[in-house]
Scaffold this motif. Structure first.
Motif, PDB file in Angstrom:
ATOM      1  N   GLN A  18      45.049 -19.698 -23.057  1.00 36.51           N
ATOM      2  CA  GLN A  18      45.146 -18.189 -23.152  1.00 36.51           C
ATOM      3  C   GLN A  18      43.941 -17.502 -22.577  1.00 36.51           C
ATOM      4  O   GLN A  18      43.874 -16.649 -21.902  1.00 36.51           O
ATOM      5  CB  GLN A  18      45.539 -17.543 -24.416  1.00 36.51           C
ATOM      6  N   LEU A  19      42.784 -17.996 -22.960  1.00 35.61           N
ATOM      7  CA  LEU A  19      41.556 -17.162 -22.637  1.00 35.61           C
ATOM      8  C   LEU A  19      41.300 -17.680 -21.183  1.00 35.61           C
ATOM      9  O   LEU A  19      40.790 -16.720 -20.426  1.00 35.61           O
ATOM     10  CB  LEU A  19      40.397 -17.959 -23.433  1.00 35.61           C
ATOM     11  N   ASP A  20      41.491 -18.509 -20.646  1.00 34.37           N
ATOM     12  CA  ASP A  20      41.358 -18.889 -19.188  1.00 34.37           C
ATOM     13  C   ASP A  20      42.332 -18.214 -18.514  1.00 34.37           C
ATOM     14  O   ASP A  20      41.869 -17.761 -17.118  1.00 34.37           O
ATOM     15  CB  ASP A  20      41.592 -20.326 -19.027  1.00 34.37           C
ATOM     16  N   ALA A  21      43.587 -18.334 -18.780  1.00 32.51           N
ATOM     17  CA  ALA A  21      44.299 -17.282 -18.199  1.00 32.51           C
ATOM     18  C   ALA A  21      43.982 -15.711 -17.982  1.00 32.51           C
ATOM     19  O   ALA A  21      44.091 -15.155 -17.054  1.00 32.51           O
ATOM     20  CB  ALA A  21      45.836 -17.229 -19.131  1.00 32.51           C
ATOM     21  N   GLY A  22      43.588 -15.394 -19.118  1.00 31.79           N
ATOM     22  CA  GLY A  22      43.077 -13.984 -19.234  1.00 31.79           C
ATOM     23  C   GLY A  22      41.789 -13.655 -18.267  1.00 31.79           C
ATOM     24  O   GLY A  22      41.687 -12.621 -17.420  1.00 31.79           O
ATOM     25  N   ALA A  23      40.795 -14.804 -18.098  1.00 29.58           N
ATOM     26  CA  ALA A  23      39.906 -14.675 -17.222  1.00 29.58           C
ATOM     27  C   ALA A  23      40.049 -14.932 -15.816  1.00 29.58           C
ATOM     28  O   ALA A  23      39.825 -14.009 -14.997  1.00 29.58           O
ATOM     29  CB  ALA A  23      39.066 -15.945 -17.587  1.00 29.58           C
ATOM     30  N   ARG A  24      41.117 -15.418 -15.501  1.00 29.24           N
ATOM     31  CA  ARG A  24      41.706 -15.747 -14.044  1.00 29.24           C
ATOM     32  C   ARG A  24      42.330 -14.492 -13.510  1.00 29.24           C
ATOM     33  O   ARG A  24      42.131 -14.009 -12.417  1.00 29.24           O
ATOM     34  CB  ARG A  24      42.534 -16.969 -13.854  1.00 29.24           C
ATOM     35  N   ALA A  25      43.200 -13.765 -14.439  1.00 32.70           N
ATOM     36  CA  ALA A  25      43.812 -12.585 -14.129  1.00 32.70           C
ATOM     37  C   ALA A  25      42.872 -11.394 -13.850  1.00 32.70           C
ATOM     38  O   ALA A  25      42.851 -10.802 -12.965  1.00 32.70           O
ATOM     39  CB  ALA A  25      44.768 -12.263 -15.209  1.00 32.70           C
ATOM     40  N   PHE A  26      41.835 -11.400 -14.557  1.00 29.46           N
ATOM     41  CA  PHE A  26      40.798 -10.130 -14.260  1.00 29.46           C
ATOM     42  C   PHE A  26      39.825 -10.595 -13.173  1.00 29.46           C
ATOM     43  O   PHE A  26      39.574  -9.509 -12.549  1.00 29.46           O
ATOM     44  CB  PHE A  26      39.874 -10.147 -15.872  1.00 29.46           C
ATOM     45  N   VAL A  27      39.381 -11.779 -13.307  1.00 27.51           N
ATOM     46  CA  VAL A  27      38.168 -12.068 -12.371  1.00 27.51           C
ATOM     47  C   VAL A  27      39.054 -11.746 -10.721  1.00 27.51           C
ATOM     48  O   VAL A  27      38.355 -11.298  -9.721  1.00 27.51           O
ATOM     49  CB  VAL A  27      37.867 -13.473 -12.265  1.00 27.51           C
ATOM     50  N   ASN A  28      40.123 -12.032 -10.695  1.00 31.70           N
ATOM     51  CA  ASN A  28      40.847 -12.241  -9.277  1.00 31.70           C
ATOM     52  C   ASN A  28      41.546 -10.971  -9.075  1.00 31.70           C
ATOM     53  O   ASN A  28      42.201 -10.812  -8.147  1.00 31.70           O
ATOM     54  CB  ASN A  28      41.763 -13.376  -9.314  1.00 31.70           C
ATOM     55  N   HIS A  29      41.272  -9.896  -9.721  1.00 32.13           N
ATOM     56  CA  HIS A  29      41.965  -8.456  -9.726  1.00 32.13           C
ATOM     57  C   HIS A  29      40.619  -7.436  -9.474  1.00 32.13           C
ATOM     58  O   HIS A  29      39.639  -7.507  -9.810  1.00 32.13           O
ATOM     59  CB  HIS A  29      42.441  -8.041 -10.893  1.00 32.13           C
ATOM     60  N   PRO A  30      40.944  -6.627  -8.393  1.00 31.31           N
ATOM     61  CA  PRO A  30      39.975  -5.783  -7.999  1.00 31.31           C
ATOM     62  C   PRO A  30      39.079  -5.040  -8.927  1.00 31.31           C
ATOM     63  O   PRO A  30      37.964  -4.609  -8.882  1.00 31.31           O
ATOM     64  CB  PRO A  30      40.666  -4.614  -6.982  1.00 31.31           C
ATOM     65  N   ARG A  31      39.906  -4.825 -10.102  1.00 35.25           N
ATOM     66  CA  ARG A  31      39.033  -4.253 -11.311  1.00 35.25           C
ATOM     67  C   ARG A  31      37.971  -5.193 -12.113  1.00 35.25           C
ATOM     68  O   ARG A  31      37.025  -4.570 -12.771  1.00 35.25           O
ATOM     69  CB  ARG A  31      39.955  -3.405 -12.130  1.00 35.25           C
ATOM     70  N   GLY A  32      38.278  -6.232 -11.655  1.00 39.08           N
ATOM     71  CA  GLY A  32      37.164  -7.235 -12.256  1.00 39.08           C
ATOM     72  C   GLY A  32      36.186  -7.539 -11.337  1.00 39.08           C
ATOM     73  O   GLY A  32      34.938  -7.289 -11.595  1.00 39.08           O
ATOM     74  N   ILE A  33      36.371  -8.001  -9.963  1.00 32.96           N
ATOM     75  CA  ILE A  33      35.718  -8.202  -8.803  1.00 32.96           C
ATOM     76  C   ILE A  33      36.321  -7.983  -7.619  1.00 32.96           C
ATOM     77  O   ILE A  33      37.567  -8.300  -7.361  1.00 32.96           O
ATOM     78  CB  ILE A  33      35.397  -9.889  -8.864  1.00 32.96           C
TER      79      ILE A  33
END
Length: 234
Positions: free
Chosen positions: A156-171
């Motif tokens: 669950q944590l890895d899925a959350g990390a991937r979703a955020f990192v790969n979205h423009p509001r993350g990076i």
């Protein structure tokens, strides 16, 4: 069940909350859920279950507070502090409920900040904490559509990390320059203490497309964060 009912994944990669419907038919069950967690003793849980317990409690209480004050445009418009300073902060959109004692666990009154900064971060020592707690804002990592459990925690944590990192509001990378979420600036120490360590963390979760854009880049040009409520569009 509440998360599945009221958290709405969008085509743009952002999970939004249908606060209007949640307030109409899910607020009482949510308050009951928070009360059940407050009656529990997390010290009897193992470390992974404690992580899940505190993250679920933080997210549920945050939604509860938003629903108590909804409609609002941002969680920063909410102030539980009745002082003049609290009123002034609210009036300029610089407030927020994080420092008010809104929870009681094992007889101890706690703030949301206590849960995040005094319990989750120092005890778990895992940068993925920042993908688990949701501050009801567009700029925050997604609120998941299911509660955390010890058994599924890492996935669950890895899925959350991937979703955020790969979205423009993350990076976001444009013209060879990186704009990152302010989370990576505010909590840089949790990601290793410098821009290089932040980017090493980001590369762990980056898609091949993002990884390609990050090739050869070693600094972060700017940080951004959007405090707009993560509400479904009306």
């Amino acid at each position: 069940g509440l998360l599945k009912s009221y958290v709405k994944p969008s085509a743009d990669g952002v999970n939004r909350v249908d606060y209007k419907a949640f307030k109409a038919s899910g607020h009482k069950p949510l308050k009951d859920y928070v009360a059940r967690l407050e009656a529990a003793d997390p010290t009897k849980l193992d470390k992974r279950e404690q992580f899940a317990f505190w993250a679920n409690l933080y997210n549920a209480k945050t939604i509860d507070i938003v629903l108590d004050h909804y409609p609002v445009g941002s969680i920063r418009e909410i102030s539980i502090d009745d002082s003049l300073l609290g009123f002034l902060k609210k009036s300029v959109g610089a407030g927020g409920p994080w420092k008010a004692k809104v929870l009681k666990i094992n007889g101890q009154a706690l703030t949301l900040d206590n849960v995040e900064h005094d319990i989750l971060r120092p005890v778990q020592k895992d940068p993925r904490v920042h993908y688990s707690v949701n501050c009801a804002s567009y700029g925050c990592p997604n609120l998941a559509t299911e509660a955390f459990t010890g058994a599924k925690l890492d996935a669950q944590l890895d899925a959350g990390a991937r979703a955020f990192v790969n979205h423009p509001r993350g990076i976001a990378v444009e013209n060879g320059k990186i704009t990152a979420s302010s989370i990576y600036e505010w909590f840089e120490a949790d990601f290793g203490g410098n821009a290089a360590s932040v980017l090493a963390h980001v590369r762990t979760y980056a898609t091949p497309e993002l990884a390609q854009k990050l090739t050869g880049l070693s600094s972060i040009a700017a940080y951004q964060y959007d405090w707009k409520l993560n509400d479904t569009p009306r």
